[in-house]
Design an enzyme around this catalytic site. Sequence first.
Site, PDB file in Angstrom:
ATOM      1  N   HIS A   1       0.821  -1.208   0.000  1.00  0.00           N
ATOM      2  CA  HIS A   1       0.000   0.000   0.000  1.00  0.00           C
ATOM      3  C   HIS A   1       0.858   1.263   0.000  1.00  0.00           C
ATOM      4  CE1 HIS A   1      -3.352  -2.739   1.267  1.00  0.00           C
ATOM      5  NE2 HIS A   1      -3.976  -1.968   0.414  1.00  0.00           N
ATOM      6  N   ASN A   2       1.601   1.457  -1.081  1.00  0.00           N
ATOM      7  CA  ASN A   2       2.391   2.673  -1.243  1.00  0.00           C
ATOM      8  C   ASN A   2       1.876   3.400  -2.481  1.00  0.00           C
ATOM      9  OD1 ASN A   2       3.419   1.220  -3.454  1.00  0.00           O
ATOM     10  ND2 ASN A   2       4.879   0.210  -2.076  1.00  0.00           N
TER      11      ASN A   2
ATOM     12  N   HIS B   1       0.996   1.481  -5.714  1.00  0.00           N
ATOM     13  CA  HIS B   1      -0.334   0.868  -5.802  1.00  0.00           C
ATOM     14  C   HIS B   1      -1.356   1.925  -6.236  1.00  0.00           C
ATOM     15  CE1 HIS B   1      -4.081  -1.114  -4.869  1.00  0.00           C
ATOM     16  NE2 HIS B   1      -4.333  -0.270  -3.874  1.00  0.00           N
TER      17      HIS B   1
ATOM     18  N   HIS C   1      -7.274   6.936  -2.950  1.00  0.00           N
ATOM     19  CA  HIS C   1      -8.093   5.929  -2.273  1.00  0.00           C
ATOM     20  C   HIS C   1      -7.411   5.183  -1.128  1.00  0.00           C
ATOM     21  CE1 HIS C   1      -6.067   2.698  -4.393  1.00  0.00           C
ATOM     22  NE2 HIS C   1      -6.686   1.860  -3.595  1.00  0.00           N
TER      23      HIS C   1
ATOM     24  N   ASP D   1      -8.987  -1.373  -8.223  1.00  0.00           N
ATOM     25  CA  ASP D   1      -8.257  -1.555  -6.964  1.00  0.00           C
ATOM     26  C   ASP D   1      -7.667  -2.961  -6.860  1.00  0.00           C
ATOM     27  OD1 ASP D   1      -7.259  -0.917  -4.480  1.00  0.00           O
ATOM     28  OD2 ASP D   1      -9.133  -1.361  -3.425  1.00  0.00           O
TER      29      ASP D   1
ATOM     30  N   GLN E   1      -3.161 -16.985  -3.398  1.00  0.00           N
ATOM     31  CA  GLN E   1      -3.608 -16.300  -4.610  1.00  0.00           C
ATOM     32  C   GLN E   1      -4.776 -17.034  -5.268  1.00  0.00           C
ATOM     33  OE1 GLN E   1      -2.634 -13.143  -5.644  1.00  0.00           O
ATOM     34  NE2 GLN E   1      -1.879 -13.336  -3.549  1.00  0.00           N
TER      35      GLN E   1
HETATM   36  P1  AMP Z   1      -7.228  -1.696  -0.856  1.00  0.00           P
HETATM   37  O1  AMP Z   1      -6.725  -1.710   0.544  1.00  0.00           O
HETATM   38  O2  AMP Z   1      -8.104  -0.521  -1.177  1.00  0.00           O
HETATM   39  O3  AMP Z   1      -6.128  -1.858  -1.864  1.00  0.00           O
HETATM   40  O4  AMP Z   1      -8.229  -2.944  -0.969  1.00  0.00           O
HETATM   41  C1  AMP Z   1      -7.964  -4.139  -1.634  1.00  0.00           C
HETATM   42  C2  AMP Z   1      -7.895  -5.312  -0.706  1.00  0.00           C
HETATM   43  O5  AMP Z   1      -7.586  -6.491  -1.419  1.00  0.00           O
HETATM   44  C3  AMP Z   1      -6.826  -5.145   0.321  1.00  0.00           C
HETATM   45  O6  AMP Z   1      -7.266  -5.681   1.538  1.00  0.00           O
HETATM   46  C4  AMP Z   1      -5.687  -5.970  -0.220  1.00  0.00           C
HETATM   47  O7  AMP Z   1      -4.905  -6.425   0.815  1.00  0.00           O
HETATM   48  C5  AMP Z   1      -6.409  -7.084  -0.942  1.00  0.00           C
HETATM   49  N1  AMP Z   1      -5.628  -7.604  -2.071  1.00  0.00           N
HETATM   50  C6  AMP Z   1      -5.344  -6.949  -3.206  1.00  0.00           C
HETATM   51  N2  AMP Z   1      -4.625  -7.733  -4.048  1.00  0.00           N
HETATM   52  C7  AMP Z   1      -4.451  -8.922  -3.436  1.00  0.00           C
HETATM   53  C8  AMP Z   1      -3.812 -10.146  -3.793  1.00  0.00           C
HETATM   54  N3  AMP Z   1      -3.182 -10.313  -4.972  1.00  0.00           N
HETATM   55  N4  AMP Z   1      -3.856 -11.164  -2.897  1.00  0.00           N
HETATM   56  C9  AMP Z   1      -4.497 -11.027  -1.733  1.00  0.00           C
HETATM   57  N5  AMP Z   1      -5.114  -9.895  -1.333  1.00  0.00           N
HETATM   58  C10 AMP Z   1      -5.097  -8.846  -2.169  1.00  0.00           C
HETATM   59 ZN    ZN Z   2      -6.157  -0.050  -2.849  1.00  0.00          ZN
END
Ligand code: AMP
Ligand code: ZN
Length: 675
Positions: A412-413, A416, A452, A572, A624
């Site tokens: 989350h940087n 992203h 976001h 997202d 995954q």
């Molecule tokens: P955000 O925090 O707005 O990016 O919400 C997306 C959510 O999906 C977050 O909780 C991320 O940790 C999760 N997420 C996104 N991509 C993946 C991935 N490839 N594997 C597991 N969790 C993911």
């Molecule tokens: Zn996000």
Amino acid sequence: SPLTQLISIFSPLQVLLVFAKEDSQSNGFCWACEKANYRCSLAHTPESALECFSEKHHDLVIVDHRHSRHFDAEALCRPDREEASVMPLINAGFNRRYVENANMMACYNELLQLEHGEVRAQFKLRACNAIFTALEQSQDAIEITSEDQVIQYVNPAYEAIMGYQQGELLGKEIIEVPKSEKNKPDLLETINTCIRKGKEWQGIYYAKKKNGDNIQQNVKITPVIGQGGSQRRHSSMARIHSMTIEAPITKVINIINAAQESSPMPVAEALDRVLEILRTTELYSPQLGTKDEDPHTNDLVGGLMTDGLRRLSGNEYILSTKQPHHLPSHLATPLSLNDIPPRIAQTMETEGSWDFDIFNLEAATMKRPLTYLGLKIFSKFGVCEFLNCPEATLRSWLQVIEANYHSSNSYHNSTHAADVLHATAYFLCKERVKQSLDPIDEVAALIAATVHDVDHPGRTNSFLCNAGSELAILYNDTAVLESHHAALAFQLTTRDDKCNIFKYIERNEYRTLRQAVIDMVLATEMTKHFEHVNKFVNSINKPLAALEENGSILTSPENRILVKRMLIKCADISNPCRPLELCIEWAGRISEEYFAQTDEEKRQGLPVVMPVFDRHTCSIPKSQISFIDYFITDMFDAWDAFADLPNLMQHLDNNFKYWKGLDERKLHSLRPPPE
Ligand code: AMP
Ligand code: ZN
């Protein structure tokens, strides 16, 4: 349940294809049938169709209506043409049009929608008939009441034993029916307590017949708990169709659809209006009437029922303790699209492609990809022109926002955020999306994507709640991070004129824009994932599939909100749909961030929120696979059906196979070990 048992005897589904000639479309359906495990027969003439149908009684009949010179599909399905018509024989009726599309997945989706929509609803209705016939024949007295104990049904044995006629009892509360004095005084309370807990009660009960006689009965009372409700589905097999049918509102819509089939015109039309209301996005927020009603009512309703999001009074939270980042001095130097260093500009040349490599840009910009990509994309969409703001303000804004992303987070940087901005811009260029959104929606989407996850601490909402963090306290453990991202974004923007991109727009326009941005940022909260996807499928995918004219579906304000939410959600979590190398990198980053959280939870003795994400034991491929199965596949199926994204679906398929391949080799790592 007995219903599912009854239903299961009907499977596999029988499908009849009536096609004058075999072509790619009939092949599409044949393959789709095979994929869905249905039995499929093909007929070339109305006569052979009828013959085949009377033999097998197919559950679904698909009639080719493209070449009316071969035969008239509508006549075949019209009830008044008895001799060569299948219509009188099928309950489901001629009820959908499918616009030519030979794509196997499109055919497959159509078949699944039919199965889980009309066909299953029909099965359930048939099963209900069977069950009621059985109840009527039973020798035992049977009584069914509603949850609030109003009598709904008694069977003939009940009438015979108790001496009542059905009509005297239906609609009455059971306490209105005289009770026997021979029962212990607290017996009714005992029974009720038991039933309320969802448990069955069985025992001796004295009942009073209509003529006043008491009879002793061996009684069994079974609470029937609705499906749906709070049960959550955990199966990763949840495909979009079975998933949506599980939502209570979808069941209601399907039941009404089935009832419409056999209703006279005025009833069917009234039900259409009911469906319209049920499909609105905000089922629980009353629509405020026009101003000419009683002003007291207006004010009360306005004051009590309007929530913070809609009121928009500018009362943002002041986050007193931590000071947000200001512009880092090395970035405060002017920077405009024209003087972006050539190396960076070059890296961004392929920005229009889905396969654009954001990690190259991350490296070229020394971890500041958001500002540069933001400048390019915002300029491409004419955001400054729309906001009437100088490019310098936009640049400062991007820099402030980017400075408030934590470069120490592995996932989350600001890379992203830049990635989500990239996906958002890509989706905004899709034809269907362009048709449904206004310029203000586009601007809102780009801003929402940019902000976001701002100031994301690299920990999940549950972690912050468990740890009793300041943010969790501030936002009452509800959508903590998303609330913070949205609130902080506006705070950072409006605090200083230098970066206030909203300064030059009209008040009303600002309110609309602000509302849209907040709504989109909050939509990224994952506890609402299925709600957003379900609403999108019910209100947009399904009506679009059923209708030829789709203007009003695309552009109604409610549906535009759903499109925007779906758009940012898909942007997202689009990393599983990126080219394999990028997808692997993202998987590595999110896993690392989760591992760090687990480490900290253990260190601090906090509950471990996601025990599988333990760096010593975690299988990344498995994680995954689950993530894709549970969150991604259904959502992107729906988004692809709307926006047409074959390249993303191809990557997704490919990436999924990659993770499966590693998992089959029992590997836990991101990549196979070198040979
Ligand atoms: P955000 O925090 O707005 O990016 O919400 C997306 C959510 O999906 C977050 O909780 C991320 O940790 C999760 N997420 C996104 N991509 C993946 C991935 N490839 N594997 C597991 N969790 C993911
Ligand atoms: Zn996000």
